[in-house]
Design a protein around this motif. Structure first.
Motif, PDB file in Angstrom:
ATOM      1  N   LEU A  52      44.917  35.227  46.619  1.00  0.00           N
ATOM      2  CA  LEU A  52      44.925  33.799  46.399  1.00  0.00           C
ATOM      3  C   LEU A  52      45.579  33.454  45.090  1.00  0.00           C
ATOM      4  O   LEU A  52      46.056  32.420  44.886  1.00  0.00           O
ATOM      5  N   LEU A  53      45.348  34.227  44.038  1.00  0.00           N
ATOM      6  CA  LEU A  53      45.796  34.085  42.684  1.00  0.00           C
ATOM      7  C   LEU A  53      47.561  33.911  42.830  1.00  0.00           C
ATOM      8  O   LEU A  53      48.017  33.152  42.341  1.00  0.00           O
ATOM      9  N   LYS A  54      47.861  35.109  43.479  1.00  0.00           N
ATOM     10  CA  LYS A  54      49.428  35.012  43.666  1.00  0.00           C
ATOM     11  C   LYS A  54      50.104  33.791  44.355  1.00  0.00           C
ATOM     12  O   LYS A  54      51.025  33.372  44.089  1.00  0.00           O
ATOM     13  N   LEU A  55      49.379  33.346  45.474  1.00  0.00           N
ATOM     14  CA  LEU A  55      49.835  32.265  46.178  1.00  0.00           C
ATOM     15  C   LEU A  55      49.390  31.141  45.341  1.00  0.00           C
ATOM     16  O   LEU A  55      50.539  30.248  45.440  1.00  0.00           O
ATOM     17  N   ILE A  61      49.985  25.779  41.405  1.00  0.00           N
ATOM     18  CA  ILE A  61      48.635  25.019  41.472  1.00  0.00           C
ATOM     19  C   ILE A  61      47.776  26.049  40.939  1.00  0.00           C
ATOM     20  O   ILE A  61      47.646  27.249  41.014  1.00  0.00           O
ATOM     21  N   THR A  62      46.426  25.362  40.577  1.00  0.00           N
ATOM     22  CA  THR A  62      45.362  26.218  40.028  1.00  0.00           C
ATOM     23  C   THR A  62      44.760  26.977  41.127  1.00  0.00           C
ATOM     24  O   THR A  62      44.853  26.651  42.312  1.00  0.00           O
ATOM     25  N   LEU A  66      43.728  25.525  44.936  1.00  0.00           N
ATOM     26  CA  LEU A  66      44.093  26.327  45.974  1.00  0.00           C
ATOM     27  C   LEU A  66      42.716  26.449  47.010  1.00  0.00           C
ATOM     28  O   LEU A  66      42.801  26.190  48.346  1.00  0.00           O
ATOM     29  N   VAL A  67      41.808  27.041  46.420  1.00  0.00           N
ATOM     30  CA  VAL A  67      40.529  27.215  47.046  1.00  0.00           C
ATOM     31  C   VAL A  67      39.903  26.030  47.659  1.00  0.00           C
ATOM     32  O   VAL A  67      39.569  25.963  49.024  1.00  0.00           O
ATOM     33  N   ASN A  68      39.954  24.992  47.078  1.00  0.00           N
ATOM     34  CA  ASN A  68      39.152  23.656  47.478  1.00  0.00           C
ATOM     35  C   ASN A  68      40.262  23.137  48.529  1.00  0.00           C
ATOM     36  O   ASN A  68      39.529  22.374  49.480  1.00  0.00           O
ATOM     37  N   SER A  69      41.426  23.054  48.620  1.00  0.00           N
ATOM     38  CA  SER A  69      42.410  22.296  49.205  1.00  0.00           C
ATOM     39  C   SER A  69      42.215  22.996  50.930  1.00  0.00           C
ATOM     40  O   SER A  69      42.551  22.561  51.685  1.00  0.00           O
TER      41      SER A  69
END
Length: 232
Positions: A52-55, A61-62, A66-69
């Motif tokens: 997830l961090l790489k993406l 975006i933070t 990313l996780v929330n979206s």
């Protein structure tokens, strides 16, 4: 997002940073296309943090955004689950209704069969009675008169009355396929299968005398002929 499909959202974010395809995003972020597919399906909770961090870095975006979206809310999950449950219950109700309808059809068919069978049985009984009445017609019409004349005249010879009973009875037995076993006063070899001793004892094959005839229908025994040993 309907059906938990976040493809359009991901494409919008890719367009903002100049990434034209999922394959290019895979190369830029250094993750497999399979991981990108999981993101498009809203399976963020099943992905590792480093992926997830790489993406998030490739999409600029933070990690939190990313996780929330791309997360499926509890309400969406519940709605999806409830929808599946409703569909399952609806299918069960449909199956139950079909089964009940089939049972009802079978009951109706059984009732129709029973009614048809009862009607056929009644028709056969009527035909049997009609045939029997036709055969017994002379006895039915003449016997009451003969019996009355016998009461009035006790000297009336029995030989005149016997045919009224004997002939219809013989016709009726012939119609039913019933045969007499021997005849009265006939001497026959004793056979325990067809004969019954009224008194004394006899060995199979020994001559006996018939005192009461028996009846059989084909190979089926109805009544054994009653016999007595012949006294020497």
């Amino acid at each position: 997002m309907p059906n938990n499909n976040f493809t359009h959202l991901l494409q919008d974010l890719m367009q903002q940073v100049g990434i034209s395809s999922f394959k290019e995003l895979s190369r830029t972020a250094g993750v497999s296309e399979r991981q990108i597919l999981r993101l498009r399906q809203g399976k963020v909770k099943q992905m590792r943090v480093d992926i997830l961090l790489k993406l998030s870095q490739a999409l600029q975006i933070t990690l939190n955004d990313l996780v929330n979206s791309f997360s499926v809310s509890s309400e969406q999950e519940e709605n999806s689950s409830n929808s599946g449950l409703r569909n399952h219950n609806s299918a069960l109700r449909t199956d139950e209704q079909n089964l009940l309808q089939e049972i009802d059809n079978l009951k109706r068919e059984y009732e129709r069969s029973q009614l048809a069978l009862a009607q056929q049985r009644e028709l056969l009984q009527q035909e049997f009675q009609q045939t029997s009445i036709q055969i017994l017609e002379p006895l039915l019409l003449q016997w009451p008169t003969a019996a009355q004349r016998a009461k009035e005249n006790q000297q009336l010879a029995a030989i005149k009355v016997v045919p009224l009973v004997q002939k219809p009875l013989e016709k009726l037995l012939q119609l039913w396929g019933i045969e007499a076993i021997a005849s009265v006063d006939e001497e026959v070899p004793y056979d325990p299968q067809w004969h019954q001793l009224k008194k004394g004892s006899s060995q199979p094959g020994e001559l006996v005398k018939v005192c009461n005839i028996g009846y059989r229908q084909g190979n089926k025994l109805l009544y054994r002929a009653q016999v007595n040993p012949i006294e020497e």
